[in-house]
Design a protein around this motif. Structure first.
Motif, PDB file in Angstrom:
ATOM      1  N   ALA B  16       0.878  -1.272  -0.043  1.00  0.00           N
ATOM      2  CA  ALA B  16       0.010  -0.193   0.027  1.00  0.00           C
ATOM      3  C   ALA B  16       0.728   1.268   0.182  1.00  0.00           C
ATOM      4  N   GLY B  17       2.161   1.035   0.540  1.00  0.00           N
ATOM      5  CA  GLY B  17       2.864   2.262   0.783  1.00  0.00           C
ATOM      6  C   GLY B  17       3.278   2.515  -0.772  1.00  0.00           C
ATOM      7  N   ILE B  18       3.915   1.647  -1.456  1.00  0.00           N
ATOM      8  CA  ILE B  18       4.142   1.777  -2.844  1.00  0.00           C
ATOM      9  C   ILE B  18       3.094   2.299  -3.729  1.00  0.00           C
ATOM     10  N   PHE B  19       2.119   1.711  -3.406  1.00  0.00           N
ATOM     11  CA  PHE B  19       0.803   2.480  -4.417  1.00  0.00           C
ATOM     12  C   PHE B  19       0.432   3.951  -3.919  1.00  0.00           C
ATOM     13  N   GLY B  22       1.212   7.113  -5.706  1.00  0.00           N
ATOM     14  CA  GLY B  22       0.353   7.422  -7.076  1.00  0.00           C
ATOM     15  C   GLY B  22      -0.668   8.301  -6.426  1.00  0.00           C
ATOM     16  N   VAL B  23      -1.004   8.763  -5.072  1.00  0.00           N
ATOM     17  CA  VAL B  23      -1.973   9.319  -4.372  1.00  0.00           C
ATOM     18  C   VAL B  23      -1.827  10.838  -4.328  1.00  0.00           C
ATOM     19  N   ALA B  24      -2.528  11.624  -4.610  1.00  0.00           N
ATOM     20  CA  ALA B  24      -2.247  13.240  -4.540  1.00  0.00           C
ATOM     21  C   ALA B  24      -2.211  13.483  -3.059  1.00  0.00           C
ATOM     22  N   LYS B  25      -1.276  14.417  -2.857  1.00  0.00           N
ATOM     23  CA  LYS B  25      -0.921  14.956  -1.576  1.00  0.00           C
ATOM     24  C   LYS B  25      -2.061  15.147  -0.610  1.00  0.00           C
ATOM     25  N   ASP B  26      -3.065  15.918  -1.174  1.00  0.00           N
ATOM     26  CA  ASP B  26      -4.303  16.279  -0.295  1.00  0.00           C
ATOM     27  C   ASP B  26      -5.080  14.941   0.542  1.00  0.00           C
ATOM     28  N   SER B  27      -4.952  13.843  -0.376  1.00  0.00           N
ATOM     29  CA  SER B  27      -5.863  12.719  -0.055  1.00  0.00           C
ATOM     30  C   SER B  27      -4.896  11.647   0.600  1.00  0.00           C
ATOM     31  N   MET B  28      -3.656  12.027   0.830  1.00  0.00           N
ATOM     32  CA  MET B  28      -2.768  11.295   1.598  1.00  0.00           C
ATOM     33  C   MET B  28      -3.209  10.724   2.835  1.00  0.00           C
ATOM     34  N   ARG B  29      -3.587  11.550   3.650  1.00  0.00           N
ATOM     35  CA  ARG B  29      -3.881  10.945   4.924  1.00  0.00           C
ATOM     36  C   ARG B  29      -5.322  10.155   5.020  1.00  0.00           C
ATOM     37  N   ALA B  30      -6.358  10.538   4.036  1.00  0.00           N
ATOM     38  CA  ALA B  30      -7.361   9.515   4.030  1.00  0.00           C
ATOM     39  C   ALA B  30      -6.897   8.217   3.485  1.00  0.00           C
ATOM     40  N   TYR B  31      -6.034   8.198   2.652  1.00  0.00           N
ATOM     41  CA  TYR B  31      -5.423   7.022   2.137  1.00  0.00           C
ATOM     42  C   TYR B  31      -4.921   6.206   3.341  1.00  0.00           C
ATOM     43  N   GLY B  32      -3.848   6.769   3.832  1.00  0.00           N
ATOM     44  CA  GLY B  32      -3.104   6.042   4.966  1.00  0.00           C
ATOM     45  C   GLY B  32      -4.119   5.498   6.048  1.00  0.00           C
ATOM     46  N   THR B  33      -5.236   6.582   6.375  1.00  0.00           N
ATOM     47  CA  THR B  33      -6.061   5.973   7.564  1.00  0.00           C
ATOM     48  C   THR B  33      -6.690   4.682   6.860  1.00  0.00           C
ATOM     49  N   ALA B  34      -7.215   4.944   5.694  1.00  0.00           N
ATOM     50  CA  ALA B  34      -7.807   3.567   4.955  1.00  0.00           C
ATOM     51  C   ALA B  34      -7.129   2.362   5.075  1.00  0.00           C
ATOM     52  N   VAL B  35      -5.923   2.745   4.771  1.00  0.00           N
ATOM     53  CA  VAL B  35      -4.794   1.365   4.576  1.00  0.00           C
ATOM     54  C   VAL B  35      -4.504   0.781   5.898  1.00  0.00           C
ATOM     55  N   ALA B  36      -4.344   1.671   6.957  1.00  0.00           N
ATOM     56  CA  ALA B  36      -4.148   1.190   8.366  1.00  0.00           C
ATOM     57  C   ALA B  36      -5.507   0.603   8.930  1.00  0.00           C
ATOM     58  N   PHE B  37      -6.473   1.230   8.524  1.00  0.00           N
ATOM     59  CA  PHE B  37      -7.606   0.227   9.035  1.00  0.00           C
ATOM     60  C   PHE B  37      -8.006  -0.994   8.437  1.00  0.00           C
ATOM     61  N   ILE B  38      -7.667  -1.139   7.235  1.00  0.00           N
ATOM     62  CA  ILE B  38      -7.748  -2.339   6.371  1.00  0.00           C
ATOM     63  C   ILE B  38      -6.801  -3.430   7.147  1.00  0.00           C
ATOM     64  N   GLU B  39      -5.652  -2.851   7.625  1.00  0.00           N
ATOM     65  CA  GLU B  39      -4.617  -3.596   8.403  1.00  0.00           C
ATOM     66  C   GLU B  39      -5.091  -3.781   9.662  1.00  0.00           C
ATOM     67  N   PHE B  40      -5.547  -3.012  10.649  1.00  0.00           N
ATOM     68  CA  PHE B  40      -6.293  -3.300  11.577  1.00  0.00           C
ATOM     69  C   PHE B  40      -7.209  -4.197  11.636  1.00  0.00           C
ATOM     70  N   ALA B  41      -8.168  -4.213  10.802  1.00  0.00           N
ATOM     71  CA  ALA B  41      -9.336  -5.118  10.481  1.00  0.00           C
ATOM     72  C   ALA B  41      -8.715  -6.575  10.135  1.00  0.00           C
TER      73      ALA B  41
END
Lengths: 502, 529
Positions: B16-19, B22-41
């Protein structure tokens, strides 16, 4: 009337020469092309050189097959000896050369590559190094060593800067001294045993029970000094950083790998029997030299302000690390030597290539040298890909898992452990820790400081072209995915080393 | 999916870090939160599929890496590592969700995701080299986080952090290679698999004299080599000096991850490697290490009391509590070790939360000095409440999470030495002083500083990060059983293994037998007979 000497051509085993002859033919071909039509572009010569080296690899692969079925092959009046370690060393030499040649296709034009002679001399040099590892005849080692070295001095001087002339002359002077030592040491052994072949020398000396131990020590001391100069072991290392600094970054990277592997093989052939025959003096001296080389080179590297000089000292330290394989002298340690060097060459060539693509024609006013540390500050902000790749090479050189050098390092330390050199194993580990600091220094500059000199980041890739990027890409893949290739390399190298009796 | 869930847990964040590139800078925190949430799940999914009655390894995976040298990619999870993995996933999620830093946020989140890969990898690896690989690799993202987002002396702090740990782990690497060599000598095959090593008994006593303090005691040397690597990471007194620096300079997210998870690598490795591999040496060094641990508890508590920077108070209190974990571990019985593992979880939750709380006030005021505050309870009641609860949890108030762990750790060590335990227990209680005094300085009294008059209370994002931590801290304090049962199941097998492997009478006596058959899950590495 003299009896005619009858020698059947088969008994000469001329095919053993083929890996060495191919680059010579290639070199002559380049010279002939130049005579027929001058002023051709360097791309032609680069491609010819690449083709010649590919053929050369083919010839070596051929001899792998012969060696695994028939064992060591002697040829040309027993001058040439193709055994396992010769084959591995030839492969390393040719493959690294193959990776080096495309670096000539840089974006900026450099003086040396415009001459076809550069490539001809380069091929002659490769032939010299290959001869050096494929014989145990001291005279042939000497001749091929000088062939290769003279070619190398010329290649350095062709870079056509004041510093490169200085480097070439310095290297030449000390190289001549080393050559003198080498011939004197060989002479002593010839006087003692009446032979110039290493395995016969060892047999004769073992036969008379090292009766003239004094002379053996004198001969060993001279040979050790000669090898020390060529391998830049401390205290014979003083020339190395200056020579590296004077050469182009690409050439420096090449010098840190190929001449050394050739010398390692010579050292392995020569010292293996001496250490194990109970010449305690040699063991002690070699131990001291190894520890000094690792440690002092590391400490010097800490205080460098130029990345290339830092890498020069670091490569000396790596040499000391690898020399311990010869001291330990088990099959595992000798295999570890080759594995370490193969994995090290990926990374080190990559690191020097990264310097090479950032080569500028003119220095910025705040920049003390071509590759001063402050040139790289803030690189992550201006050219992130290049910064990450450079950091990758640094981490690999520092021995961080899972990158290439780490696998060589654990195998090497493990061989020290199994060989009974516990203290040496700890010294190796602690030196890796010291080394961590100066590799980290570049990472700190690249990742944690603000851009200082190259605010737009163009300088980092100013010399880049597709061929250079390909080579770097190759080094990156080799460094990251080394965990896949380690096992086949390990099995291949161990099998060949074991079969050669080392 | 269950066959490879551990690999997925390790490599999903990195991928997910590699992908994320490709995410725009403004949306990065949302992306990180989503990925970390999936990992937590995913980690919760692992917990629910985990069979708590099994004491051995579960979900094992094996793949040859360098088979010629006995290096294999082996993963597995048991009660000891399960909850630390969940904790790591949980805290990365909370940490990313609560990120307030926006400078270079893209690089920061990618780095955090890579860091998560290495952390999860350390806790799941069952091959010493793979373990070492993740262990070392975890230094790099942390180096970057401290060095690039830290305070004014960040470079010094980050390099110090890196070099300290790097040096320790290289000594450990020599130990690992020695251990593999001994295994090779005994069996004729190279193996770095920890479960293979568990079956190797190294004699400790001198064959002639029966003495255990002698130069030829390889257990002792190997113990020291491994301990060197782990002690720096924990960090044990006197190797702890890098930690306050690192905390002092690190950004909030760096401190949170460092305190909550990275430090646990050291204490986890003590239980995974040191105790079962070298039972006799563990008994030999039990008291020296316990004394170091008690010095660590008392000394760092005193240093914490003298701090003026609230973050340093939290940092030193975090070191102090790590001492209790080490003490519990070296009780060498089920209560002590289970308690120390539980305390690792508790310490992670509590000190992570405290660093988040310090980050909250630092965001608002750009200072961490306690003298700049006072009377904050008037303007920030919610903040004061949560800080208060977490502080009480930190000093080990009954019915909070740390109480359970501390109590069990001390109970365990009480069986080994009454006096030392009384010392440690008193120290922990006295340690509460510095926390209470820091709390008093910050929250009570008159609101004197003009700048503090209009401070906003916790916003939604901060509450979202902190409230779950409060819930966990109290829930597990009242009802620790869901964690304790699987933990003590696995610990029982470790203690029994130690008892069986111990060669000296002293060790047999100190390490009680559980009197149950244990099964070490065998790896498929060929056995030589």
């Amino acid at each position: 009337m003299l009896e005619p000497i009858n020698i059947s051509l088969e008994s000469l085993n001329l095919t053993t020469l083929s890996p060495m002859i191919i680059p010579v033919i290639g070199a002559l071909l380049i010279l002939i092309i130049d005579i027929i039509k001058g002023g051709l572009d360097k791309t032609l010569y680069v491609m010819i050189t690449i083709l010649v080296l590919l053929l050369n690899i083919g010839a070596i692969v051929e001899s792998v097959g012969v060696f695994t079925s028939d064992g060591t092959i002697m040829g040309v009046f027993d001058l040439v000896m193709v055994d396992g370690i010769a084959i591995i060393a030839q492969l390393i030499i040719v493959v690294v050369s193959l990776l080096f040649v495309p670096l000539a296709l840089s974006h900026k034009r450099f003086h040396e590559f415009s001459y076809p002679e550069f490539f001809a001399i380069f091929l002659f040099m490769i032939s010299g190094f290959e001869f050096m590892v494929t014989t145990d005849n001291l005279i042939l080692i000497f001749v091929s060593l000088e062939t290769a070295s003279l070619a190398l001095y010329t290649l350095i001087a062709m870079h056509n800067r004041d510093k490169s002339f200085e480097a070439a002359v310095k290297y030449f002077t000390l190289g001549a001294l080393a050559a003198g030592f080498f011939s004197f040491g060989s002479m002593v052994f010839y006087a003692l045993t009446g032979s110039i072949e290493i395995n016969q020398i060892s047999e004769v000396l073992a036969g008379n029970g090292y009766a003239d131990i004094g002379f053996v020590l004198v001969g060993t001391a001279f040979l050790l000094a000669a090898l020390g100069f060529k391998l830049s072991l401390v205290p014979f290392h003083a020339w190395a950083p200056d020579v590296y600094e004077g050469s182009s970054a690409a050439m420096a990277g090449y010098m840190s790998i190929v001449p050394r592997i050739a010398m390692f093989v010579v050292a392995m052939r020569m010292f293996e029997f001496l250490i194990h025959s109970g010449v305690v003096w040699l063991e002690v001296v070699l131990y001291i030299i190894i520890v000094l080389t690792m440690t002092i080179a590391n400490i010097w590297a800490l205080v460098q302000t130029d990345v290339k000089r830092m890498l020069a000292y670091s490569s000396i330290s790596h040499t000391g690390f690898v020399m311990s394989a010869i001291l330990i002298g088990t099959t595992q340690s000798n295999s570890a030597l080759f594995i370490y060097w193969i994995l090290f060459s990926f990374t080190n060539l990559g690191a020097f290539s990264m310097l090479w693509i950032s080569r500028q024609k003119h220095l910025h006013k705040d920049q003390s040298s071509d590759h001063s540390f402050n040139k790289f500050s803030g690189m992550i902000q201006t050219s992130p890909t290049a910064a990450v790749i450079m950091a990758l090479f640094m981490l690999s050189l520092a021995g961080l898992p899972p990158f290439a050098v780490f696998w060589g390092k654990i195998y090497m330390i493990s061989s020290a452990v199994t060989g009974g050199y516990t203290v040496l194993a700890f010294i190796m580990a602690l030196n890796s820790a010291i080394a961590g600091y100066y590799y980290l220094k570049l990472i700190v500059y690249m990742f944690m400081k603000e851009p200082e000199i190259n605010k737009d980041g163009t300088a980092f890739v100013s010399n880049a072209t597709l061929p250079l990027k390909t080579i770097i890409g190759f080094a990156v893949v080799g460094t990251i995915f080394s965990f896949i290739i380690v096992n086949p390399i390990l099995e291949f190298v161990t099998a060949l080393v074991y079969k050669s009796g080392y | 999916m269950l066959d490879h869930i551990l690999s997925i847990l390790i490599f999903f964040p990195a991928l997910a870090g590699i992908f994320g590139l490709g995410v725009a800078k403004d949306s990065m925190r949302a992306y990180g939160t989503a990925v970390a949430f999936i990992e937590f799940a995913l980690s919760l999914f692992l917990w629910f599929s985990f069979d708590p009655t099994v004491s051995g390894m579960q979900f094992m995976e094996e793949l040859p890496l360098v088979p010629a040298f006995g290096i294999n990619y082996i993963l597995g999870v048991d009660g000891i590592s399960l909850f630390i993995v969940v904790l790591a996933a949980f805290f990365t999620f909370i940490g990313i969700a609560s990120l307030s830093d926006t400078k270079n946020i893209k690089n920061l989140i990618i780095t955090l995701l890579f860091l998560q890969m290495t952390m999860v990898g350390v806790f799941l690896a069952l091959d010493a080299i793979v373990f070492y690989l993740f262990w070392e690799l975890s230094l790099v993202p942390m180096l970057y986080i401290i060095g690039a987002w830290g305070g004014p002396k960040r470079i010094y702090a980050s390099v110090k952090f890196f070099l300290y740990t790097f040096t320790g782990s290289l000594v450990m690497l020599v130990g690992i290679l020695f251990m593999a060599y001994f295994y090779y000598q005994a069996t004729g095959v190279w193996s770095f698999a920890i479960l293979d090593w568990y079956r190797l008994i190294l004699p400790a006593e001198d064959l002639l004299t029966g003495d255990i303090w002698h130069m030829g005691n390889y257990q002792m040397w190997l113990f020291l080599a491994f301990f060197m690597g782990f002690a720096i990471k924990v960090p044990m007194f006197p190797f702890h000096t890098w930690l306050p620096y690192a905390h002092g300079q690190a950004p909030t997210i760096g401190s949170v991850i460092l305190a909550a998870i990275l430090l646990k690598m050291g204490t986890y490795a003590l239980i995974r490697f040191l105790l079962p591999l070298f039972p006799d040496a563990s008994v030999m060094f039990m008291f020296p290490i316990a004394i170091l641990a008690i010095i660590m508890i008392i000394y760092t508590a005193m240093v914490a009391y003298a701090q003026e920077d609230v973050k340093q108070v939290v940092a030193y209190s975090s070191v102090s509590h790590m001492g209790v974990i080490v003490l519990g571990t070296f009780a060498l019985n089920v209560e002590g070790i289970s308690g120390s593992i539980f305390l690792m979880i508790g310490h992670g939750v509590v000190s992570g939360a405290l660093f988040l709380l310090v980050g909250v006030i630092y965001d608002r005021r750009d200072t961490k000095m306690m003298k700049d505050f006072g009377g904050l309870a008037h303007v920030m009641p919610r903040y004061a409440t949560i800080f208060g609860i977490m502080m009480m949890a930190s000093v080990g108030l009954p019915l909070t999470i740390n109480f359970v762990g501390e109590f069990l750790s001390l109970l365990g060590f009480y069986q080994q030495s009454h006096i030392l335990t009384i010392f440690a227990g008193t120290a922990i209680i006295v340690g509460a002083i510095y926390m209470l005094s820091a709390y008093k300085k910050m929250f009570f009294g008159e609101l004197t500083n003009e700048k503090n008059k209009n401070l906003p209370d916790l916003n939604k994002r901060e509450l979202f990060a902190l409230v779950p931590l409060v819930v966990v801290a109290i829930w597990l304090g009242i009802y620790p059983k869901p964690l304790l049962t699987p933990i003590s199941n696995s610990v029982e097998s470790v203690v029994q293994l130690m008892h069986d492997k111990a060669t000296t009478d002293e060790a047999k006596r100190r390490i009680p037998s559980i009197a149950q058959e244990i099964i070490i899950t065998k790896t498929s590495t060929k056995e030589m007979h």
